[in-house]
Design a protein around this motif. Structure first.
Motif, PDB file in Angstrom:
ATOM      1  N   ALA A 193       0.835  -1.207   0.000  1.00  0.00           N
ATOM      2  CA  ALA A 193       0.000   0.000   0.000  1.00  0.00           C
ATOM      3  C   ALA A 193       0.867   1.252   0.000  1.00  0.00           C
ATOM      4  N   GLU A 194       0.270   2.356  -0.408  1.00  0.00           N
ATOM      5  CA  GLU A 194       0.893   3.669  -0.276  1.00  0.00           C
ATOM      6  C   GLU A 194       0.537   4.185   1.119  1.00  0.00           C
ATOM      7  N   ILE A 195       1.544   4.608   1.888  1.00  0.00           N
ATOM      8  CA  ILE A 195       1.331   4.976   3.287  1.00  0.00           C
ATOM      9  C   ILE A 195       1.271   6.497   3.426  1.00  0.00           C
ATOM     10  N   VAL A 196       0.252   6.976   4.122  1.00  0.00           N
ATOM     11  CA  VAL A 196       0.062   8.411   4.370  1.00  0.00           C
ATOM     12  C   VAL A 196       0.335   8.681   5.845  1.00  0.00           C
ATOM     13  N   ILE A 197       1.306   9.558   6.120  1.00  0.00           N
ATOM     14  CA  ILE A 197       1.709   9.856   7.496  1.00  0.00           C
ATOM     15  C   ILE A 197       1.947  11.356   7.627  1.00  0.00           C
ATOM     16  N   HIS A 198       1.635  11.911   8.785  1.00  0.00           N
ATOM     17  CA  HIS A 198       1.957  13.308   9.055  1.00  0.00           C
ATOM     18  C   HIS A 198       3.287  13.352   9.793  1.00  0.00           C
ATOM     19  N   ASN A 199       4.264  14.027   9.199  1.00  0.00           N
ATOM     20  CA  ASN A 199       5.652  14.013   9.694  1.00  0.00           C
ATOM     21  C   ASN A 199       6.194  12.586   9.606  1.00  0.00           C
ATOM     22  N   ALA A 200       6.272  12.089   8.384  1.00  0.00           N
ATOM     23  CA  ALA A 200       6.586  10.678   8.128  1.00  0.00           C
ATOM     24  C   ALA A 200       7.933  10.250   8.688  1.00  0.00           C
ATOM     25  N   ALA A 201       8.912  11.132   8.684  1.00  0.00           N
ATOM     26  CA  ALA A 201      10.245  10.748   9.152  1.00  0.00           C
ATOM     27  C   ALA A 201      10.206  10.242  10.590  1.00  0.00           C
ATOM     28  N   PHE A 202       9.340  10.834  11.404  1.00  0.00           N
ATOM     29  CA  PHE A 202       9.239  10.430  12.808  1.00  0.00           C
ATOM     30  C   PHE A 202       8.708   9.006  12.918  1.00  0.00           C
ATOM     31  N   ASP A 203       7.532   8.736  12.350  1.00  0.00           N
ATOM     32  CA  ASP A 203       6.900   7.423  12.498  1.00  0.00           C
ATOM     33  C   ASP A 203       7.704   6.330  11.807  1.00  0.00           C
ATOM     34  N   VAL A 204       8.175   6.601  10.596  1.00  0.00           N
ATOM     35  CA  VAL A 204       8.963   5.597   9.880  1.00  0.00           C
ATOM     36  C   VAL A 204      10.262   5.309  10.616  1.00  0.00           C
ATOM     37  N   GLY A 205      10.862   6.334  11.196  1.00  0.00           N
ATOM     38  CA  GLY A 205      12.082   6.125  11.969  1.00  0.00           C
ATOM     39  C   GLY A 205      11.859   5.181  13.140  1.00  0.00           C
ATOM     40  N   GLU A 214      12.105  -0.449  15.403  1.00  0.00           N
ATOM     41  CA  GLU A 214      11.458  -1.649  15.939  1.00  0.00           C
ATOM     42  C   GLU A 214      11.746  -2.869  15.058  1.00  0.00           C
ATOM     43  N   LEU A 215      11.681  -2.691  13.753  1.00  0.00           N
ATOM     44  CA  LEU A 215      11.935  -3.802  12.829  1.00  0.00           C
ATOM     45  C   LEU A 215      13.408  -4.227  12.876  1.00  0.00           C
ATOM     46  N   ALA A 216      14.295  -3.265  13.068  1.00  0.00           N
ATOM     47  CA  ALA A 216      15.720  -3.587  13.155  1.00  0.00           C
ATOM     48  C   ALA A 216      16.015  -4.463  14.368  1.00  0.00           C
ATOM     49  N   ARG A 217      15.301  -4.239  15.464  1.00  0.00           N
ATOM     50  CA  ARG A 217      15.486  -5.077  16.650  1.00  0.00           C
ATOM     51  C   ARG A 217      15.115  -6.531  16.354  1.00  0.00           C
ATOM     52  N   LEU A 218      14.244  -6.725  15.379  1.00  0.00           N
ATOM     53  CA  LEU A 218      13.824  -8.081  15.003  1.00  0.00           C
ATOM     54  C   LEU A 218      14.627  -8.616  13.814  1.00  0.00           C
ATOM     55  N   ARG A 219      15.639  -7.836  13.428  1.00  0.00           N
ATOM     56  CA  ARG A 219      16.495  -8.193  12.279  1.00  0.00           C
ATOM     57  C   ARG A 219      15.672  -8.340  10.998  1.00  0.00           C
ATOM     58  N   ARG A 220      14.727  -7.416  10.826  1.00  0.00           N
ATOM     59  CA  ARG A 220      13.905  -7.391   9.633  1.00  0.00           C
ATOM     60  C   ARG A 220      14.247  -6.162   8.809  1.00  0.00           C
ATOM     61  N   GLY A 221      13.855  -6.168   7.534  1.00  0.00           N
ATOM     62  CA  GLY A 221      14.115  -5.038   6.657  1.00  0.00           C
ATOM     63  C   GLY A 221      13.340  -3.806   7.067  1.00  0.00           C
ATOM     64  N   GLY A 222      13.693  -2.667   6.472  1.00  0.00           N
ATOM     65  CA  GLY A 222      13.043  -1.408   6.814  1.00  0.00           C
ATOM     66  C   GLY A 222      11.578  -1.374   6.409  1.00  0.00           C
ATOM     67  N   PHE A 223      10.833  -0.489   7.036  1.00  0.00           N
ATOM     68  CA  PHE A 223       9.402  -0.357   6.783  1.00  0.00           C
ATOM     69  C   PHE A 223       9.133  -0.050   5.304  1.00  0.00           C
ATOM     70  N   GLY A 224       9.948   0.820   4.721  1.00  0.00           N
ATOM     71  CA  GLY A 224       9.730   1.225   3.338  1.00  0.00           C
ATOM     72  C   GLY A 224       9.870   0.117   2.324  1.00  0.00           C
ATOM     73  N   GLU A 225      10.567  -0.953   2.693  1.00  0.00           N
ATOM     74  CA  GLU A 225      10.761  -2.062   1.756  1.00  0.00           C
ATOM     75  C   GLU A 225       9.471  -2.832   1.499  1.00  0.00           C
ATOM     76  N   ALA A 226       8.510  -2.738   2.393  1.00  0.00           N
ATOM     77  CA  ALA A 226       7.284  -3.535   2.275  1.00  0.00           C
ATOM     78  C   ALA A 226       6.123  -2.761   1.663  1.00  0.00           C
ATOM     79  N   VAL A 227       6.273  -1.439   1.482  1.00  0.00           N
ATOM     80  CA  VAL A 227       5.148  -0.613   1.033  1.00  0.00           C
ATOM     81  C   VAL A 227       5.459   0.007  -0.323  1.00  0.00           C
ATOM     82  N   ALA A 228       4.414   0.558  -0.959  1.00  0.00           N
ATOM     83  CA  ALA A 228       4.586   1.127  -2.295  1.00  0.00           C
ATOM     84  C   ALA A 228       5.217   2.519  -2.257  1.00  0.00           C
ATOM     85  N   GLY A 229       5.161   3.163  -1.118  1.00  0.00           N
ATOM     86  CA  GLY A 229       5.707   4.504  -0.982  1.00  0.00           C
ATOM     87  C   GLY A 229       5.104   5.183   0.224  1.00  0.00           C
ATOM     88  N   VAL A 230       5.641   6.354   0.570  1.00  0.00           N
ATOM     89  CA  VAL A 230       5.165   7.099   1.738  1.00  0.00           C
ATOM     90  C   VAL A 230       4.859   8.535   1.322  1.00  0.00           C
TER      91      VAL A 230
END
Length: 238
Positions: free
Chosen positions: A84-96, A101-117
């Protein structure tokens, strides 16, 4: 186009310093319509919230103690937002925060799973330079009631942001959508190929007056009008 409006609440402002996500709210939009499908989870961050953050969201350690940890909701979250395309207000904060959180689980970044932000903060600054751009200000600007918003909450804020996003992007997109629907309803296109259009060039006085207006716009917005960047020499396009 499937879109997800997303918001988080956190224990503080510093993801790199160890602050954690404590609430995630997602609202689904499909072809600019709210579908009613939502994703909402409270999360046990395994640490206390900063006092200033606690004043904002009101989610205490006691309330979050029996909630699932991020690792327990990660798959469900990523499946919900996938593609999906993700809509966020002040995206850098939430995506960061989500990336941390995903890095603690040794998973790829949030942006890798979505169509864009899409960052509505960036859109608001472009549309209304010099104005306030927090969610309360946007609700007021677009006539969306937020009287029930006492504390910040991820799902409530995502719901408000979804309405704000649809309002702030209505413009030309709605016009062209309606035009396409009219064509689909069977209205015949008009053949203009035989018509000859007379070109009326501006006089020197009109060109000079136009330049005065352009300079005033550039001074007000602190950047040149976009059409002067696309067509630096309008005369060459005629």
């Amino acid at each position: 186009m499937r879109q997800i409006v997303l918001d988080t609440e956190t224990t503080g402002l510093n993801a790199r310093g160890g602050d954690r996500v404590i609430e995630i709210g997602c609202i689904e939009i499909d072809n600019r319509r709210l579908t009613g499908r939502n994703f909402h989870r409270y999360i046990n961050p395994e640490r206390a919230s900063d006092p200033d953050a606690l004043k904002v969201h009101g989610l205490t350690e006691e309330f979050l103690a029996d909630k699932p940890k991020f690792a327990e909701v990660a798959d469900e979250l990523m499946n919900f937002v996938a593609g999906a395309e993700i809509v966020i207000h002040n995206a850098a904060f939430d995506v960061g925060f989500l990336d941390a959180e995903l890095a603690r689980l040794r998973r790829g970044g949030f942006g890798e799973a979505v169509a864009g932000v899409i960052d509505t903060l960036h859109i608001s600054r472009e549309l209304n330079p010099g104005k306030r751009h927090n969610l309360d200000a946007l609700c007021e600007r677009y006539g969306i009631s937020n009287s029930h918003r006492v504390l910040h909450g991820a799902l409530l804020d995502a719901q408000l942001l979804a309405e704000v996003y649809l309002a702030m992007t209505r413009g030309q997109e709605t016009f062209f959508t309606e035009a396409e629907e009219t064509v689909r309803e069977g209205v015949q296109a008009v053949d203009l190929s035989a018509l000859v259009f007379k070109v009326l060039r501006a006089s020197d006085d009109e060109v000079a007056a136009h330049e005065v207006v352009m300079k005033a716009i550039e001074k007000e917005t602190k950047k040149p009008p976009i059409w002067t960047q696309v067509l630096p020499n309008p005369e060459s396009q005629l």
